[in-house]
Design a protein around this motif. Structure first.
Motif, PDB file in Angstrom:
ATOM      1  N   CYS A 633    -101.752  17.990 -56.464  1.00  0.00           N
ATOM      2  CA  CYS A 633    -102.612  18.918 -57.688  1.00  0.00           C
ATOM      3  C   CYS A 633    -101.752  19.942 -57.935  1.00  0.00           C
ATOM      4  O   CYS A 633    -102.082  20.685 -59.074  1.00  0.00           O
ATOM      5  N   ASP A 639    -103.636  29.392 -61.612  1.00  0.00           N
ATOM      6  CA  ASP A 639    -105.150  28.917 -61.400  1.00  0.00           C
ATOM      7  C   ASP A 639    -106.278  29.583 -60.642  1.00  0.00           C
ATOM      8  O   ASP A 639    -105.795  30.524 -60.062  1.00  0.00           O
ATOM      9  N   THR A 727    -110.065  26.234 -62.726  1.00  0.00           N
ATOM     10  CA  THR A 727    -109.200  25.362 -63.183  1.00  0.00           C
ATOM     11  C   THR A 727    -108.807  24.284 -62.060  1.00  0.00           C
ATOM     12  O   THR A 727    -108.157  23.294 -62.615  1.00  0.00           O
ATOM     13  N   LEU A 728    -109.097  24.638 -60.885  1.00  0.00           N
ATOM     14  CA  LEU A 728    -108.806  23.673 -59.806  1.00  0.00           C
ATOM     15  C   LEU A 728    -109.844  23.594 -58.639  1.00  0.00           C
ATOM     16  O   LEU A 728    -110.286  24.546 -58.264  1.00  0.00           O
ATOM     17  N   LEU A 782    -115.656  22.873 -63.217  1.00  0.00           N
ATOM     18  CA  LEU A 782    -114.435  22.706 -63.910  1.00  0.00           C
ATOM     19  C   LEU A 782    -114.371  23.288 -65.313  1.00  0.00           C
ATOM     20  O   LEU A 782    -115.660  23.254 -66.134  1.00  0.00           O
ATOM     21  N   GLY A 785    -110.179  20.833 -68.927  1.00  0.00           N
ATOM     22  CA  GLY A 785    -108.684  20.999 -68.732  1.00  0.00           C
ATOM     23  C   GLY A 785    -108.678  21.128 -67.262  1.00  0.00           C
ATOM     24  O   GLY A 785    -107.488  20.882 -67.050  1.00  0.00           O
ATOM     25  N   GLY A 786    -109.678  21.307 -66.527  1.00  0.00           N
ATOM     26  CA  GLY A 786    -109.480  21.747 -65.108  1.00  0.00           C
ATOM     27  C   GLY A 786    -109.293  20.387 -64.437  1.00  0.00           C
ATOM     28  O   GLY A 786    -109.628  19.268 -64.803  1.00  0.00           O
ATOM     29  N   ARG A 787    -108.811  20.438 -63.158  1.00  0.00           N
ATOM     30  CA  ARG A 787    -108.359  19.254 -62.462  1.00  0.00           C
ATOM     31  C   ARG A 787    -109.272  19.310 -61.026  1.00  0.00           C
ATOM     32  O   ARG A 787    -109.300  20.451 -60.566  1.00  0.00           O
ATOM     33  N   CYS A 814    -114.421  12.470 -67.886  1.00  0.00           N
ATOM     34  CA  CYS A 814    -113.324  13.014 -67.362  1.00  0.00           C
ATOM     35  C   CYS A 814    -112.061  11.824 -67.187  1.00  0.00           C
ATOM     36  O   CYS A 814    -112.494  10.717 -67.429  1.00  0.00           O
ATOM     37  N   GLU A 841    -109.544  15.028 -64.352  1.00  0.00           N
ATOM     38  CA  GLU A 841    -109.315  16.181 -65.054  1.00  0.00           C
ATOM     39  C   GLU A 841    -110.585  16.216 -66.316  1.00  0.00           C
ATOM     40  O   GLU A 841    -111.160  15.104 -66.578  1.00  0.00           O
ATOM     41  N   LYS A 842    -111.346  17.384 -66.072  1.00  0.00           N
ATOM     42  CA  LYS A 842    -112.493  17.381 -67.111  1.00  0.00           C
ATOM     43  C   LYS A 842    -111.855  17.604 -68.561  1.00  0.00           C
ATOM     44  O   LYS A 842    -110.992  18.231 -68.839  1.00  0.00           O
TER      45      LYS A 842
END
Length: 969
Positions: A633, A639, A727-728, A782, A785-787, A814, A841-842
């Motif tokens: 990740c 982040d 974001t993570l 999330l 774009g968050g993972r 996702c 990822e969203k």
């Protein structure tokens, strides 16, 4: 006709291969001296077992012959009906008969035209998957019985090679199956030797033969045990069990009415409950006892339970009761004795180790036997002598013996998994033979091969950079912190509670060091609490320490989080004083660099997780798994990192370390500080675990003492929607399957609980399944774009209903790009649970409504592995990280035997959106035949793993040149 058959092969229904019609048997009243008739168990293997018979309804062979019900060599018998779970349509060949024999109405006799099909080949083909599917689809249910008609049997289609090919298939398959049998027997023989080694190690340990120095002369035994007692080291002594402990037999349950107000319902431990790694509370029977009798016989942590009567091989078996429940009282039943130590002379677990080794053999020799059952008198148990080492030696001895037992268990676990695959290998050989693809057996290629036939070939050991029996300085310091736990567990202390006590004292010591360091002094507590502890002793120390914990628990920030609801679990002043001394000596718990203090606490937490007796591992994620996920990740200083099931903070700590190692030049100080002020945070449900996580973050330099809020928040993550997004998100949710609430009546009976379906407006599905709810919660956490990487058990990938809805929405909303399938061994709290990691990822909604996922890459780390890698320098997940290609798009990956992409259209078209996929053997379509060479490779991998573990044990068993580890005697 089925496609894909080899040239010259055809396919034919059984009815076209018969020499005479199928003949049903006859059942009826047995006639004394009648012609024997087979029973259904006779068809358990491919050859009919003619010993499985009874007297039948035919008075003479002539009568049975006249009715056409005798069997003869070459006949095939098939089962045609049975109860639920019975294998209908099973076939067995009659190879020879020793006299007249008939068959019952539950079987049908098959006589084939041997010019068309060999009877032995037919039995082999009958067990193939294609044939079994035809049979199972034709089985009908009537009442409580399942059956198949003769007409349906005749319709079953079989692959039919030329007659010469049938003979070659029989010969080849017999060769390979015999080889599998031989290798399996060799592994089982090795396992027996491992168990012999376990017995030897424990026997030597509990009798002091691992101790160098002089031994006392053998003692004469008591009248009840006339055999001489073995010699024990000087300082050890033999003591009758009754002098060390209170020994009582479990009560007899009352036979009065169940509504008697003076009685209570209690759990009753039978001899059967003493077996197994964990207490099977859900299977324990309950009985009603007078309330006073129930309280008098109530089990407490540290009680040792002995089997007093039952099967001879179970007599004298002992186990330590380590549970304590406020919901139910547990008592031993009348066949079990409760042994409660009356002082500190002998640790209960040492007593259990002796009882299950040399002591058990002595008890079994003294037992009375009647009609296949054995029993011991209570006085016999009281008079049995037990070896008592000096108190100062018991903790070290116990840790050593339990570590040996655990190491040997890891060896046998790998070998047992290999054995469990033997039947799969046999099936694979059969399927390949019937597809015309099994290599023909050959004689050994050399005299050396012939000599080694049946032996398990193992690779030479690979030398490690650091010998396995030389722990690092960090490991030694962590083990020193852990060394008090075996003795403290006498007080009912769990590993998690012990970790709390160590955490309190480490923080007090760190605060003292911060207060007195030469530069940049920080007065964390406003008092010198650590030095104040040295001013008290005895009960005064216990009282002062308890009051100190309560006062610190009222504060805010990091201090309040660590000491919130803190309690002293150490009942004895001596235990508290010893633990204070251990924490205070040998290591500075605070300086400007966490290179020493943080790894020691890390290793200590890992040691707590290994205590399987109290399931402490459920709060810890395996270090190798955390490192692999973080490496994939790639968290950055930009982040916001969240763990909604923080446990002891492993994901947060590793993420912080990764960011610190890869910090780009020119990052403003304010952005660096943000990592310690809200950019890394977690949520944890359990207070005890949250304080361990906070201490972990504090020692790693993440938590700051000047913060108003701790990074770990204590609450249920799932009950409310998140206030802030990330974001993570990295998470290993707890493995509890359901959430439960009391029934609507308000009755406190937990057995009447109802499933609570958690319904949140931002969730896709309302369900009580905890892992599904965590996946939905992670999605809401999330940003676009968050993972995320979430650890889930196998059931999340295939369960129906809410599981299907969650998987479908996850694939659509996702980019679910990677699924890692982990081998057994990564689940700390449940050793047999298989886990997976979902990476996604969203994504923003697409204008055309198409799914955000394009391809799901599945990495099967189970192929060729049995468990997590051992303590070698490399990680078993390094290959996955390399294949994942962190920082590169998934399209740049290379497919392999263990790494394979699936299109989202294919996934959404699967029944129930089932994601229970494998890159190799895990994904067998119904028509595919398993490849024997791949199964054999998996078995080989498991045996190699067992061999490596055993080689290290052998190395550790080797005594140094100047001492003898084990004395003869």
């Amino acid at each position: 006709m089925r496609t894909g058959l080899p040239p010259g092969w055809t396919e034919a229904p059984l009815g076209e291969l018969l020499r005479e019609p199928l003949a049903s048997g006859r059942s009826g009243q047995a006639v004394p001296g009648g012609v024997p008739i087979l029973r259904l168990p006779a068809l358990r293997s491919a050859t009919a077992d003619l010993a499985e018979c009874r007297e039948g309804p035919w008075a003479s062979a002539a009568e049975a012959e006249a009715a056409g019900h005798l069997i003869r060599p070459g006949d095939i018998l098939m089962s045609r009906n049975g109860g639920p779970g019975a294998r209908i349509g099973r076939a067995a060949l009659v190879r020879e008969t020793t006299g007249p024999m008939t068959y019952p109405g539950t079987m049908v006799r098959v006589r084939v035209d041997e010019r068309l099909i060999d009877p032995e080949y037919l039995v082999l083909a009958w067990e193939s998957r294609a044939v079994r599917r035809q049979i199972e689809s034709s089985v009908r249910q009537g009442g409580s019985m399942h059956h198949i008609t003769g007409r349906d049997l005749e319709r079953v289609r079989l692959p039919l090679p030329p007659h010469s090919e049938q003979e070659r298939i029989k010969t080849s398959l017999a060769f390979w199956l015999a080889r599998v049998d031989e290798e399996e027997a060799a592994v089982r023989d090795t396992l027996r030797r491992v168990e012999d080694l376990r017995t030897l190690v424990i026997d030597h340990g509990v009798l002091g033969r691992t101790t160098t120095g002089p031994h006392a002369d053998p003692e004469h035994s008591t009248a009840a045990h006339r055999a001489p007692l073995p010699a024990v080291p000087m300082g050890w002594r033999w003591v009758a069990l009754g002098e060390l402990a209170e020994v009582v037999r479990g009560p007899v349950a009352n036979s009065r009415r169940a509504d008697d107000p003076h009685e209570v319902e209690v759990g009753s431990l039978r001899p059967a409950e003493l077996r197994g790694e964990r207490w099977a509370h859900e299977r324990m029977p309950t009985v009603r006892l007078d309330a006073r009798k129930a309280e008098a016989n109530r089990l407490s942590p540290g009680d040792v339970l002995y089997v007093l009567s039952g099967q001879p091989d179970s007599l004298g078996f002992a186990r330590v009761w380590e549970q304590d429940s406020s919901h139910r009282t547990y008592v031993p039943n009348h066949h079990v004795a409760r042994v409660r130590m009356t002082g500190d002379a002998l640790h209960p677990r040492l007593l259990a180790l002796y009882a299950n080794g040399p002591g058990r053999r002595r008890l079994q020799a003294a037992a009375r036997s009647t009609a296949g059952l054995a029993s011991l008198g209570l006085d016999q148990l009281r008079q049995t002598p037990v070896p008592v080492p000096p108190l100062a030696e018991q903790g070290t001895l116990l840790v050593s013996l339990e570590a040996w037992s655990s190491g040997l268990t890891s060896v046998t676990a790998s070998a047992q998994e290999a054995l469990a695959m033997a039947d799969r290998l046999r099936d694979g050989c059969r399927e390949q033979a019937l597809a015309g693809r099994l290599p023909y057996g050959a004689a050994p290629s050399s005299a050396n091969d012939a000599q080694l036939k049946g032996a398990v070939t193992v690779p030479p050991t690979t030398p490690a950079r650091r010998p396995a029996n030389r722990p690092s300085e960090v490991e030694r310091r962590a083990e020193r912190l852990w060394s008090s736990f075996p003795l403290l567990s006498d007080d009912g202390l769990t590993a998690l509670e012990y970790g709390e006590q160590v955490t309190y004292l480490i923080f007090l010591k760190a605060a003292q060091e911060l207060r007195h360091r030469p530069l940049n002094r920080v007065d964390v507590l406003g008092r010198d609490a650590w030095d104040e502890l040295a001013l008290h002793e005895g009960t005064e120390l216990i009282q002062y320490y308890g009051a100190l914990l309560a006062e610190l628990g009222e504060r805010g920030g990091v201090v309040g989080r660590i000491f919130h609801k803190a309690q002293n679990r150490l009942r004895r002043p001596l235990h508290l004083q010893n633990l204070i001394q251990q924490v205070g000596e040998g290591l500075s718990w605070w300086d400007e660099r966490p290179e020493w203090r943080a790894p020691v606490f890390d290793a200590f937490l890992a040691r707590c997780a290994q205590d399987h007796r109290t399931a402490a591992g459920q709060y810890f994620t395996h270090r190798q798994l955390i490192n692999a996920i973080v490496a994939c990740c790639r968290p950055t200083v930009e982040d916001t990192i969240v763990d909604p099931a923080a446990g002891t903070g492993g994901f947060l700590v590793r993420s912080f370390e990764h960011v610190a190692r890869h910090l780009p030049p020119g990052v403003p100080p304010a952005q660096r500080e943000q990592l310690s002020h809200g950019a890394i945070r977690g949520t944890e449900l359990v207070d005890a675990t949250a304080r361990l996580a906070t201490m972990n973050l504090f020692l790693h330099g993440i938590e700051h003492l000047d913060g108003n809020r701790a990074a770990i928040e204590v609450r249920d993550s799932l009950t409310v929607s998140p206030r802030r997004q990330a974001t993570l998100v990295l998470a290993d949710p707890p493995l509890g399957q359901q959430r439960w609430v009391p029934p609507s009546t308000g009755a406190p009976n937990l057995h009447g609980a109802e499933e609570l379906a958690l319904a949140r407006p931002d969730f896709w599905a309302a369900t009580g399944h905890q892992q599904l709810n965590f996946i939905q919660h992670v999605y809401t956490l999330l940003e676009i774009g968050g993972r995320a990487a979430v650890v889930v058990p196998d059931g999340v990938l295939f369960m129906k209903g809410a599981g299907e809805r969650v998987r479908r929405q996850l694939l659509k909303q996702c980019d679910v790009h990677t699924l890692l399938r982990l081998p057994v061994g990564f689940s700390g709290g449940s050793s047999g649970v298989k886990l997976n990691v979902l990476f996604f990822e969203k994504a923003a909604a697409r204008p055309d409504g198409s799914p955000a996922t394009r391809h799901l890459w599945v990495y099967d780390a189970r192929t060729g592995h049995t468990a997590v890698a051992d303590s070698s320098e490399g990680s078993s997940l390094d290959a996955f990280v390399a294949a994942y290609r962190p920082g590169h798009p998934p399209d740049s990956r290379a497919a392999s035997r263990v790494f394979k992409p699936y299109s989202v259209d294919a996934l959404l078209a699967r029944p129930d959106v089932n994601l229970d996929l494998g890159a190799d053997l895990g994904e067998e379509e119904p028509g595919d035949a398993p490849e024997p060479h791949l199964i054999a490779q998996q078995i080989s991998g498991r045996l190699e793993d067992a061999w490596r573990r055993f080689a290290r044990l052998a190395q550790e068993l080797t005594p140094p040149r100047d001492a003898l580890t084990f004395r003869s005697g």
